[in-house]
Design an enzyme around this catalytic site. Sequence first.
Site, PDB file in Angstrom:
ATOM      1  N   TYR A 123      38.768 -37.616  29.297  1.00 62.04           N
ATOM      2  CA  TYR A 123      40.087 -38.114  29.672  1.00 62.04           C
ATOM      3  C   TYR A 123      40.511 -37.647  31.065  1.00 62.04           C
ATOM      4  O   TYR A 123      41.639 -37.898  31.482  1.00 62.04           O
ATOM      5  CB  TYR A 123      41.144 -37.642  28.666  1.00 62.04           C
ATOM      6  CG  TYR A 123      41.026 -38.282  27.310  1.00 62.04           C
ATOM      7  CD1 TYR A 123      39.966 -37.955  26.470  1.00 62.04           C
ATOM      8  CD2 TYR A 123      41.964 -39.196  26.870  1.00 62.04           C
ATOM      9  CE1 TYR A 123      39.846 -38.533  25.227  1.00 62.04           C
ATOM     10  CE2 TYR A 123      41.846 -39.786  25.618  1.00 62.04           C
ATOM     11  CZ  TYR A 123      40.788 -39.450  24.807  1.00 62.04           C
ATOM     12  OH  TYR A 123      40.672 -40.021  23.574  1.00 62.04           O
ATOM     13  N   LYS A 170      29.132 -31.071  20.531  1.00 60.79           N
ATOM     14  CA  LYS A 170      27.879 -31.839  20.510  1.00 60.79           C
ATOM     15  C   LYS A 170      26.933 -31.194  21.536  1.00 60.79           C
ATOM     16  O   LYS A 170      26.365 -31.857  22.413  1.00 60.79           O
ATOM     17  CB  LYS A 170      28.181 -33.317  20.856  1.00 60.79           C
ATOM     18  CG  LYS A 170      27.026 -34.273  20.681  1.00 60.79           C
ATOM     19  CD  LYS A 170      26.652 -34.539  19.237  1.00 60.79           C
ATOM     20  CE  LYS A 170      25.415 -35.434  19.162  1.00 60.79           C
ATOM     21  NZ  LYS A 170      24.885 -35.539  17.800  1.00 60.79           N
ATOM     22  N   ASP A 203      29.158 -34.914  14.699  1.00 60.77           N
ATOM     23  CA  ASP A 203      28.719 -35.975  13.773  1.00 60.77           C
ATOM     24  C   ASP A 203      28.646 -35.440  12.350  1.00 60.77           C
ATOM     25  O   ASP A 203      29.075 -36.099  11.390  1.00 60.77           O
ATOM     26  CB  ASP A 203      27.389 -36.605  14.220  1.00 60.77           C
ATOM     27  CG  ASP A 203      26.397 -35.591  14.759  1.00 60.77           C
ATOM     28  OD1 ASP A 203      26.754 -34.398  14.885  1.00 60.77           O
ATOM     29  OD2 ASP A 203      25.261 -35.979  15.047  1.00 60.77           O
ATOM     30  N   ASP A 227      40.514 -36.484  19.303  1.00 59.05           N
ATOM     31  CA  ASP A 227      41.191 -37.767  19.131  1.00 59.05           C
ATOM     32  C   ASP A 227      40.580 -38.521  17.944  1.00 59.05           C
ATOM     33  O   ASP A 227      41.281 -38.999  17.046  1.00 59.05           O
ATOM     34  CB  ASP A 227      41.028 -38.577  20.429  1.00 59.05           C
ATOM     35  CG  ASP A 227      41.939 -39.781  20.474  1.00 59.05           C
ATOM     36  OD1 ASP A 227      42.849 -39.884  19.626  1.00 59.05           O
ATOM     37  OD2 ASP A 227      41.739 -40.630  21.357  1.00 59.05           O
ATOM     38  N   ASP A 231      42.129 -39.149  13.815  1.00 59.51           N
ATOM     39  CA  ASP A 231      42.324 -40.444  13.149  1.00 59.51           C
ATOM     40  C   ASP A 231      41.546 -40.485  11.834  1.00 59.51           C
ATOM     41  O   ASP A 231      42.008 -41.044  10.832  1.00 59.51           O
ATOM     42  CB  ASP A 231      41.877 -41.608  14.049  1.00 59.51           C
ATOM     43  CG  ASP A 231      43.041 -42.142  14.897  1.00 59.51           C
ATOM     44  OD1 ASP A 231      43.902 -41.331  15.277  1.00 59.51           O
ATOM     45  OD2 ASP A 231      43.083 -43.360  15.173  1.00 59.51           O
TER      46      ASP A 231
END
Length: 330
Positions: A123, A170, A203, A227, A231
């Site tokens: 971002y 990751k 993941d 983010d 969700d």
Amino acid sequence: MSAKPYQVAVIGGDGIGPEVVSAALKVLEATGIRFDFQSYDAGDACLAATGVALPEATLQGALAAEAVLFGAAGNSAADVILRLRAELGTFVNLRPAKAYAGVDCLHPATDMMIVRENTECIYAGHENVLTPEVTIATRVITVQASERIARFALDWAGQHGRTTVTAVHKANVLRKSDGLFLACCRRVAREYPALKYEEALVDSVAMRMVLDPGQFQVIVTTNLFGDILSDLAAGLIGGLGLCPSANLGPRHALFEPVHGSAPDIAGKNLANPTAAILCGAMLLRHLGEPQAAARVEGAMEQCLAAHETTGDLGGKLSTEQAAQAVIKRL
Ligand code: ATP
């Protein structure tokens, strides 16, 4: 209770933003705490009317207030909320995901806090078109931001009776950037021997959250993963309409529902105001009004348990009626 009214900047924004924010303001007023709410424009409609998505007056109003309550921005979200977060210096986006009695959800045992780094990662805005067929985006991870967010997450866990903090990354692929993030988290975690510190690949966390979210108490992660996982967490507890968030920094605080402008239901008095009302509770706690915050949360929980909710949760109430139901139970 403060003698002077609290100065709160209110930015309803686009779509369902103004509707859910108006519901939250009514609940805040009904607590009896004194507020001075100042409303400001921002978002798509503001851009169409004035040529700017985030007017200077809005920015200055947000900077001058003790707290900001924000609804949603549509297509101009990057110019509005990302800029507000940056200008206000809110380096953490705190996203609770808690299952509520009475709400049909995948996992009633869900009760986690996602601590999302709010200033960098993908971002940071470094995106370029190299050729019409090749684009790049640069992921920024720094020691300063990573240590700061790790410390925030570990402090928050300790202060709220949580025992485990999971750093989500990751680093097996993003060896340099997430390698640095993890090294920072690890270093800071050594200062908190009373807390259990774990690391997990994003993941695998996504899968484990779906199968058994109860294993996560506090997740600390970079901006994009935070983010997406928040969700996902919203989906576990019954939908986007339920999840508030707080953007916090050393000097400023901005509270916003995790959901966006939901143009499909905007203007119909159908939007679920729960997330915005719970943002109001977070705002109260931030202002040093924990008892009023607990009253709002308690009333909200009672409404959810009694199915006094909007259609997305199977209830029959409008946005406005849902707010009034909370006020009755305050
Ligand atoms: P944006 O582009 O601003 O993010 P969006 O519609 O793509 O808007 P969201 O607003 O986050 O994304 O929501 C996706 C869908 O979830 C909405 O279209 C709506 O149907 C539902 N939804 C989101 N928030 C609410 C809410 N508060 N009450 C009821 N339904 C909601």
